[in-house]
Design a protein around this motif. Structure first.
Motif, PDB file in Angstrom:
ATOM      1  N   ILE A 127       0.897  -1.168   0.000  1.00  0.00           N
ATOM      2  CA  ILE A 127       0.000   0.000   0.000  1.00  0.00           C
ATOM      3  C   ILE A 127       0.923   1.201   0.000  1.00  0.00           C
ATOM      4  CG2 ILE A 127      -1.669   1.348   1.341  1.00  0.00           C
ATOM      5  CD1 ILE A 127      -2.658  -1.308   2.561  1.00  0.00           C
ATOM      6  N   ARG A 128       0.835   2.047  -1.032  1.00  0.00           N
ATOM      7  CA  ARG A 128       1.746   3.196  -1.091  1.00  0.00           C
ATOM      8  C   ARG A 128       1.043   4.392  -1.759  1.00  0.00           C
ATOM      9  NH1 ARG A 128       2.319   4.153  -5.872  1.00  0.00           N
ATOM     10  NH2 ARG A 128       3.285   6.089  -5.225  1.00  0.00           N
ATOM     11  N   GLY A 129       1.752   5.539  -1.675  1.00  0.00           N
ATOM     12  CA  GLY A 129       1.145   6.790  -2.128  1.00  0.00           C
ATOM     13  C   GLY A 129       0.534   7.444  -0.900  1.00  0.00           C
TER      14      GLY A 129
ATOM     15  N   SER B 270       1.814   9.805  -8.292  1.00  0.00           N
ATOM     16  CA  SER B 270       0.926  10.572  -7.416  1.00  0.00           C
ATOM     17  C   SER B 270      -0.487  10.526  -7.965  1.00  0.00           C
ATOM     18  CB  SER B 270       1.406  12.024  -7.347  1.00  0.00           C
ATOM     19  OG  SER B 270       0.335  12.869  -6.970  1.00  0.00           O
ATOM     20  N   SER B 271      -1.438  10.088  -7.112  1.00  0.00           N
ATOM     21  CA  SER B 271      -2.829  10.040  -7.564  1.00  0.00           C
ATOM     22  C   SER B 271      -3.392  11.449  -7.724  1.00  0.00           C
ATOM     23  CB  SER B 271      -3.683   9.203  -6.618  1.00  0.00           C
ATOM     24  OG  SER B 271      -3.388   9.526  -5.300  1.00  0.00           O
ATOM     25  N   ALA B 272      -2.879  12.404  -6.939  1.00  0.00           N
ATOM     26  CA  ALA B 272      -3.364  13.791  -7.070  1.00  0.00           C
ATOM     27  C   ALA B 272      -2.893  14.380  -8.405  1.00  0.00           C
ATOM     28  CB  ALA B 272      -2.862  14.626  -5.898  1.00  0.00           C
TER      29      ALA B 272
ATOM     30  N   ALA C  56       2.795  15.131  -3.381  1.00  0.00           N
ATOM     31  CA  ALA C  56       3.443  15.562  -2.136  1.00  0.00           C
ATOM     32  C   ALA C  56       3.267  14.516  -1.049  1.00  0.00           C
ATOM     33  CB  ALA C  56       2.823  16.868  -1.653  1.00  0.00           C
ATOM     34  N   ASP C  57       4.311  14.349  -0.272  1.00  0.00           N
ATOM     35  CA  ASP C  57       4.195  13.546   0.946  1.00  0.00           C
ATOM     36  C   ASP C  57       4.003  14.456   2.146  1.00  0.00           C
ATOM     37  OD1 ASP C  57       4.845  10.459   0.429  1.00  0.00           O
ATOM     38  OD2 ASP C  57       5.828  11.728  -1.034  1.00  0.00           O
ATOM     39  N   ALA C  58       4.568  15.648   2.051  1.00  0.00           N
ATOM     40  CA  ALA C  58       4.365  16.656   3.106  1.00  0.00           C
ATOM     41  C   ALA C  58       4.685  18.034   2.546  1.00  0.00           C
ATOM     42  CB  ALA C  58       5.268  16.359   4.302  1.00  0.00           C
TER      43      ALA C  58
ATOM     44  N   VAL D 228       8.092  18.110   0.542  1.00  0.00           N
ATOM     45  CA  VAL D 228       8.772  16.839   0.783  1.00  0.00           C
ATOM     46  C   VAL D 228       8.114  15.818  -0.134  1.00  0.00           C
ATOM     47  CG1 VAL D 228       9.445  15.125   2.513  1.00  0.00           C
ATOM     48  CG2 VAL D 228       9.097  17.515   3.193  1.00  0.00           C
ATOM     49  N   ASN D 229       8.877  15.272  -1.046  1.00  0.00           N
ATOM     50  CA  ASN D 229       8.305  14.318  -2.011  1.00  0.00           C
ATOM     51  C   ASN D 229       9.392  13.312  -2.399  1.00  0.00           C
ATOM     52  OD1 ASN D 229       5.945  13.537  -3.567  1.00  0.00           O
ATOM     53  ND2 ASN D 229       7.067  14.185  -5.380  1.00  0.00           N
ATOM     54  N   LYS D 230       9.034  12.352  -3.233  1.00  0.00           N
ATOM     55  CA  LYS D 230       9.953  11.276  -3.616  1.00  0.00           C
ATOM     56  C   LYS D 230      11.335  11.801  -3.988  1.00  0.00           C
ATOM     57  CE  LYS D 230       9.560   8.113  -3.043  1.00  0.00           C
ATOM     58  NZ  LYS D 230       8.473   7.283  -3.160  1.00  0.00           N
TER      59      LYS D 230
ATOM     60  N   TYR E 112      -4.492  17.872   3.884  1.00  0.00           N
ATOM     61  CA  TYR E 112      -4.025  17.005   4.982  1.00  0.00           C
ATOM     62  C   TYR E 112      -2.582  16.538   4.768  1.00  0.00           C
ATOM     63  CZ  TYR E 112      -5.691  13.336   1.804  1.00  0.00           C
ATOM     64  OH  TYR E 112      -5.923  12.544   0.701  1.00  0.00           O
ATOM     65  N   LYS E 113      -1.935  17.053   3.728  1.00  0.00           N
ATOM     66  CA  LYS E 113      -0.499  16.775   3.548  1.00  0.00           C
ATOM     67  C   LYS E 113       0.349  17.931   4.072  1.00  0.00           C
ATOM     68  CE  LYS E 113      -1.238  13.509  -0.119  1.00  0.00           C
ATOM     69  NZ  LYS E 113      -1.337  13.329  -1.566  1.00  0.00           N
ATOM     70  N   PHE E 114      -0.297  18.959   4.609  1.00  0.00           N
ATOM     71  CA  PHE E 114       0.449  20.057   5.220  1.00  0.00           C
ATOM     72  C   PHE E 114       0.770  19.651   6.654  1.00  0.00           C
ATOM     73  CE2 PHE E 114       0.090  23.785   2.299  1.00  0.00           C
ATOM     74  CZ  PHE E 114      -0.547  23.131   1.264  1.00  0.00           C
TER      75      PHE E 114
HETATM   76  O1  RI2 Z   1      -1.093  10.826  -2.414  1.00  0.00           O
HETATM   77  P1  RI2 Z   1      -0.471  10.688  -3.779  1.00  0.00           P
HETATM   78  O2  RI2 Z   1      -0.637  11.950  -4.605  1.00  0.00           O
HETATM   79  O3  RI2 Z   1      -0.979   9.449  -4.503  1.00  0.00           O
HETATM   80  O4  RI2 Z   1       1.092  10.408  -3.610  1.00  0.00           O
HETATM   81  C1  RI2 Z   1       1.956  11.334  -3.033  1.00  0.00           C
HETATM   82  C2  RI2 Z   1       3.354  10.797  -2.950  1.00  0.00           C
HETATM   83  O5  RI2 Z   1       3.392   9.520  -2.328  1.00  0.00           O
HETATM   84  C3  RI2 Z   1       4.454   8.762  -2.939  1.00  0.00           C
HETATM   85  O6  RI2 Z   1       5.246   8.154  -1.995  1.00  0.00           O
HETATM   86  P2  RI2 Z   1       5.518   6.544  -1.873  1.00  0.00           P
HETATM   87  O7  RI2 Z   1       5.580   5.888  -3.223  1.00  0.00           O
HETATM   88  O8  RI2 Z   1       4.421   5.990  -0.985  1.00  0.00           O
HETATM   89  O9  RI2 Z   1       6.843   6.523  -1.181  1.00  0.00           O
HETATM   90  C4  RI2 Z   1       5.219   9.716  -3.836  1.00  0.00           C
HETATM   91  O10 RI2 Z   1       6.265  10.410  -3.216  1.00  0.00           O
HETATM   92  C5  RI2 Z   1       4.078  10.608  -4.262  1.00  0.00           C
HETATM   93  O11 RI2 Z   1       4.511  11.814  -4.850  1.00  0.00           O
END
Ligand code: RI2
Length: 322
Positions: A19-21, A129-131, A195-197, A205-207, A231-233
């Motif tokens: 599970i990622r993103g 990124s889904s956004a 964005a991750d943060a 803060v991102n990949k 909610y990423k702030f």
């Molecule tokens: O919420 P959404 O936009 O989908 O993703 C945001 C970010 O999450 C991901 O992290 P990872 O692959 O879980 O390390 C990437 O860094 C991506 O830009």
């Protein structure tokens, strides 16, 4: 031996990136908290609260960088109840509200962000990124002829996930190596990443590799846009805290066979990096397209955080959504 429950299974999947993103991690964690709450058998509210705190801590410790995770957990845990039944009802409602709010935010970002895309644009993105994808998909559905250049995103190759989404949607796509970003930038009209943060000073803060993409875009005078739900702030950055950068396993970079061949070799594998706000033209959120300098306002006014609360959360080890 640790007994696997639905919650520990979700935690494990977040840890190993099944599970990622950032957004999906947050929604999955909220759902896992709801399922955990509904599965607890006790009638003792104190024991129930303690078990929910344990669940919070298990999920919280899975990945340190994406602020959406602690923000989601905190949103779900915002309940006051005298009975277990009332607590379960409140937690389930909080989780459902967070999940639907998150899904709507991504949709809204797609609509707002699509205005930034012109017919014929070539857009570069990094990681998955889904956004950001919501923006590409909305623009494409509006009939805009776009081409998306996706980076491979070593070492986990999330670029393949992006390519898969884009190809399934029929969007013309080009895959490049991460090292080809600067060379390719001359063909690009706009960069859009997720964005991750987002910190209080508007830095992203991102990949890992995002800051290099931003530097190359800046050099080529190409706009750099970030797609981030509010909610990423990160409220804790209001208190002066830094966002922790996740260091992942060296085996993601080099296989065991080669590691054995060079036993003295050190490997560094930071999963994220920081793009200073001066390289970011705009952050597309569900409440509008804002300049990075407005991050303080989003945290303080939209999310409702005061310095004292941020300090308290900092001590407790969590962020909050609102
Ligand atoms: O919420 P959404 O936009 O989908 O993703 C945001 C970010 O999450 C991901 O992290 P990872 O692959 O879980 O390390 C990437 O860094 C991506 O830009």
């Amino acid at each position: 031996m640790i007994l696997m429950t639905a919650l520990t299974e979700t935690a494990e999947k977040i840890k190993n990136m099944e599970i990622r993103g950032a957004g999906k991690i947050a929604r999955s964690a909220a759902e896992a908290m709801k399922e955990e709450a509904l599965s607890i058998k006790t009638k003792d509210i104190k024991e129930f609260n303690r078990r929910m705190e344990d669940a919070y801590n298990i999920l919280y410790s899975t990945r340190p960088t994406a602020v959406s995770l602690p923000n989601a957990l905190r949103a779900v845990m915002r309940y006051k109840a005298d009975t277990v039944e009332d607590a379960k009802t409140a937690i389930a409602a909080n989780a459902d509200a967070f999940i639907s709010g998150s899904e709507n935010a991504v949709k809204k970002i797609g609509e707002i962000g699509a205005h930034r895309i012109k017919d014929g644009d070539t857009i570069m993105t990094h990681c998955n990124s889904s956004a950001a994808f919501a923006i590409f998909e909305t623009a494409y559905r509006q009939g805009k002829d776009i081409n998306v250049i996706a980076t491979e995103t070593r070492p986990r190759q999330q670029g393949y996930v992006t390519v898969d989404f884009l190809q399934k949607s029929g969007i013309p796509t080009t895959l490049i190596l991460d090292s080809a970003v600067r060379y390719t930038m001359k063909k690009v009209d706009l960069v859009i990443v997720g964005a991750d943060a987002v910190t209080v000073n508007g830095s992203l803060v991102n990949k890992v590799g995002t800051s290099q993409v931003a530097l190359a875009a800046n050099e080529a005078r190409v706009g750099f846009v970030c797609a981030a739900e509010t909610y990423k702030f990160s409220p804790r950055t209001l208190f002066g805290e830094m966002v922790e950068i996740e260091e992942r396993d060296p085996t993601e970079v080099l296989c065991n066979e080669l590691r054995a061949k060079w036993p003295n070799l050190k490997i560094s594998n930071p999963a994220f990096d920081i793009t200073p706000h001066k390289y970011i033209d705009m952050i597309i959120t569900e409440i509008g397209a804002i300049s990075p300098e407005m991050a303080y306002w989003v945290i303080k006014d939209k999310l409702g955080w005061e310095l004292e609360e941020a300090a308290e959360a900092s001590m407790r080890g969590c962020d909050d959504e609102n």
